[in-house]
Each structure stands twice: as C-alpha cells, then as structure tokens.
Write a protein that holds these residues in place. Structure first.
Motif: not given
Length: 282
Positions: A158-159, A197-201, A209-210, A250-251
């Motif tokens: 979140x930050x 994963x759900x939180x990040x989506x 994400x790189x 991530x993959x």
C-alpha cells in the motif's frame, strides 16, 4: 505456469559491465543484478559508454535482462540538506543503467531515522520528483519493499503504490519485490500466498512490478530481520518460494538471487535449481 527466461543473481562489475554480463551467462543465468558504481559511496562515476554498450549489446544478443542496484548509503527519505547528493547519485545510477540496457535500478524505499513519518514520505516523493524531472531514458526507478529492521516504513505494498501515485512521474517508477523482506515484514505468509497475490492485484502493485529479489530468510516470519539465506535453506523454504515466483504476476519478471555464492564462486547451482521450477513444476 508461465516459463520465466529471466533467472539469475547479483554479479560483480570488477571486470566491467560487459564482463559482468558474460560472467552471469557463464553461470547459467539469463539475467543479473549489479552495482553501477562503488556500493558504499554516493560519489558519481563517469559513464564508460563503450563498456556499457558492450553489456547492452551482449544482453540483446543473448536474450538476457539486467537490473542495477543503488549504493547502500542511498536514502530517498534523507533530509532536504542531503537531497542533492542523493539526486545526483541516483541520476548517475540511471545514466549508467540506461547505457547498459537495464530494465531499472532498484532503490530501497528509504528510512526515516526518527523523523516524523509525514516528513519522511514527503522527502521520498520530493527526491523522486527531482531525480525524474527531466529523465528521458527507458530505465525506471524500482522501489523495493523493506523488511522493517530500520522502522515500519516501506513494509507494505500500500505504501509503495501510494508513493508512486503521489509522484509527478509515476510512469518512470516501478517495483522490485523482495521475498525475504516481505516474509520478515509479515506481509507474505507462505501458507496464504494467494492472499498476497490478490492484495497486490487489487492495489495495482503487480501491474508495475519489474523485478523480484528471490531470497530465503535466516529468521522467522514477521521477525523484521533482513538476513538472506540460500534458496531452500531458510525459514521460507523451497516449496513456498517456488509457488510464489511461478504465480502469474511474478513469473515473467527479472528474478535475481542475492544469496551467498556457491563453493565454485558462482550461483550456478542455485540458478539451475530455480530453472527446474519452471520446466518441471518445483
């Protein structure tokens, strides 16, 4: 699961950027991380464009990717009086990484060192704005999540997402997700990976994400201790790491290990082991 062609480790630039790329390739890597200059100094380094071009050309020919990592003293939250040193150093890192053809330069979120959190966040945003104001390159700044050993700042997605949103140039900023830091911070519980994963989506974190720092942890979940362990030899374990990095967000990213070298002085064995996760299931 998606196959990742980008698996590697941190390498030395002792022989130059071009040699770093070749050394990475010789160890079986398809990507690598490097310090663009002395990792313990913010003093700018003249860009060796010939050497950097050698790195970029070799990576293009071999289908490799790279990321740079800013020196240890870099602190985006530094007080305004120290900001110019930070911004000059970061621009220097960007210029070197751009010349090397790198995806981005990883920079720690920043630590507040006792200052009020609001001031710390303001300092980070202002520093990022000044660094990126007239940056025209393709290489992005990649904010890395923190373990919590210097304080609570930078531990949550979140930050990082909010700081990126509040900057004037969010398109020039991405993220680098460190598995050890997320585990130590209590953000990633390997028993509930799907929740992360759900939180990040939901936040839009994975969309920007790189790179991934693939590290096991020497200390337990939620310890707020930043100590990397070899893959499968720490508290996270090989199965949990394998499950996470094979997840769709991530993959296909640049996956780099920051673990200790093996007996042969390289990460050859770890790289080979991680590659099997993507071709045989893990």
């Amino acid at each position: 699961m998606t196959h990742s062609p980008f698996i590697g480790a941190h390498v030395s630039i002792r022989g130059g950027y071009g040699q770093a790329a070749r050394s990475a390739r010789e160890s079986g890597a398809t990507c690598f991380q490097y310090f663009p200059k002395n990792p313990r100094s913010l003093k700018p380094k003249p860009v060796d464009y010939r050497d950097a071009a050698s790195c970029a050309e070799y990576c293009r020919a071999q289908g490799m990717a790279s990321i740079a990592h800013t020196p240890y003293p870099t602190n985006l939250a530094a007080a305004p009086g120290d900001r110019e040193v930070m911004t000059v150093s970061l621009r220097n890192d960007l210029e070197i990484a751009e010349a090397c053809g790198s995806v981005g330069i990883v920079v720690h979120f920043g630590h507040f060192a006792g200052m009020e959190p609001l001031q710390g966040y303001q300092n980070i945003i202002q520093c990022l704005n000044e660094v990126l104001a007239d940056w025209k390159g393709q290489t992005r700044l990649l904010l890395e999540n923190m373990a919590g050993n210097h304080g609570q700042e930078g531990m949550t997605p979140e930050e990082l997402v909010k700081v990126r949103e509040l900057c004037r140039y969010p398109e020039k900023i991405g993220f680098c997700f460190d598995t050890c830091h997320a585990f130590a911070a209590g953000i990633w519980n390997p028993e509930r990976t799907e929740e992360l994963i759900v939180r990040g989506e939901r936040l839009g974190y994975w969309a920007n994400l790189a790179a991934v720092h693939l590290n096991d942890s020497r200390f337990p979940y939620g310890s707020r201790r930043d100590r990397h362990a070899g893959i499968g030899s720490g508290y996270i374990g090989e199965q949990a790491l394998s499950e996470l990095v094979r997840m769709e967000p991530l993959a296909d990213k640049v996956i780099v290990m920051e673990t200790e070298k093996g007996p042969d002085g390289t990460h050859r064995a770890e790289i080979a082991a991680v590659k099997t996760w993507f071709i045989g299931g893990g």
